[in-house]
Motif scaffolding. Sequence first.
Motif, PDB file in Angstrom:
ATOM      1  N   PHE A  82      20.613 -48.801  45.473  1.00 40.30           N
ATOM      2  CA  PHE A  82      20.517 -49.182  47.025  1.00 40.30           C
ATOM      3  C   PHE A  82      19.333 -48.475  47.771  1.00 40.30           C
ATOM      4  O   PHE A  82      18.512 -49.149  48.332  1.00 40.30           O
ATOM      5  CB  PHE A  82      21.796 -48.742  47.955  1.00 40.30           C
ATOM      6  CG  PHE A  82      22.104 -49.654  49.094  1.00 40.30           C
ATOM      7  CD1 PHE A  82      22.932 -50.622  48.997  1.00 40.30           C
ATOM      8  CD2 PHE A  82      21.456 -49.404  49.979  1.00 40.30           C
ATOM      9  CE1 PHE A  82      23.324 -51.546  50.049  1.00 40.30           C
ATOM     10  CE2 PHE A  82      21.582 -50.451  51.355  1.00 40.30           C
ATOM     11  CZ  PHE A  82      22.718 -51.237  51.283  1.00 40.30           C
ATOM     12  N   LEU A 138      20.158 -53.610  45.720  1.00 41.63           N
ATOM     13  CA  LEU A 138      21.052 -53.271  46.829  1.00 41.63           C
ATOM     14  C   LEU A 138      22.486 -53.696  46.272  1.00 41.63           C
ATOM     15  O   LEU A 138      23.496 -52.866  46.399  1.00 41.63           O
ATOM     16  CB  LEU A 138      20.817 -54.012  48.155  1.00 41.63           C
ATOM     17  CG  LEU A 138      19.628 -53.760  48.939  1.00 41.63           C
ATOM     18  CD1 LEU A 138      19.747 -54.661  50.065  1.00 41.63           C
ATOM     19  CD2 LEU A 138      19.395 -52.247  49.305  1.00 41.63           C
ATOM     20  N   SER A 141      24.766 -51.588  43.672  1.00 34.26           N
ATOM     21  CA  SER A 141      25.227 -50.145  43.740  1.00 34.26           C
ATOM     22  C   SER A 141      27.185 -50.533  43.721  1.00 34.26           C
ATOM     23  O   SER A 141      27.610 -51.605  43.730  1.00 34.26           O
ATOM     24  CB  SER A 141      24.971 -50.010  45.172  1.00 34.26           C
ATOM     25  OG  SER A 141      23.825 -50.039  45.418  1.00 34.26           O
TER      26      SER A 141
END
Length: 305
Positions: A82, A138, A141
Amino acid sequence: MNEMQVAEYLTSRRIWVEEALEKALATASQNMPSGTGVERLLAAIRYSLMAGGKRLRPLLFLAALESLGGKTEEETKSYLSFAAGIEMLHTYSLIHDDLPAMDDDDMRRGQPSCHKQFDEGTAILAGDALLTHCFCCLLASPGKPELLRQAARYFAWQAGLGGMVSGQALDLAAEGQKLSLAALRNIHMAKTGALLAAAVVTGGILAGVDEEERVILELFGYQFGMAFQITDDILDVTGDAAKLGKPTGSDITNGKVTYVSLMGLNGALQEADAATCQAMKTLEPLGDAGELLRGIAAYCLKRDC
């Protein structure tokens, strides 16, 4: 938290971020189509992404995640994908901001801008690739799917129409215009503050903070962003180009309205101080959990100013 402790924290986490970016590039390159054009694109991405920089936005994300989520170092490391995505998006914004159609800057992070080192088309594609691939990072994660969805959605809004991109549009429209202080603040709340707020708030979301704490983090991010931008304007006048990694005096050359041009150097210094104090005050309801973020803000805003 004293200055030395903050510096040590930032150094160790910056190493984590650099390693995460290298890992993300390696993974992406294994699955990309082959060919000379793609190799040139990947070279341009690497050139801009791995050129250094403060890595401030992913560091703020990690700080919020750790301090508000009570996570161990190993738990925090699992969210480095992330953090890498945040830095990818920031780098895309710098590549596009330097283009002749935007700010037309020849230097970035101490080296020729991407479009100067390669060409405009490759630079645009490098930015496009970083903008889109950041969401692969992102969403890779861990954590509760609902929190990850909220974090990615908030980040997309703040980086796009709800924040940074709209701020860039306001900035372009303001070129050659006389601006009030309120109008200048409006530009930079979106152009600079929104992405800093996004970094802090997404860390808080994945840490599991409640809605009231999210509001606190968002306010801090915007206020810190304002102080950061004012400091940047000051450094464009007083800073060392070698240390900053970009030419100084470019705002004056390009006829841009800045806090210094509107308020004078002393006025801008006072405004930066006031914004910094307000950012610190915003974090007070968090108690000890806000100490790391306060320390980072104080440390970063002292940069040669």
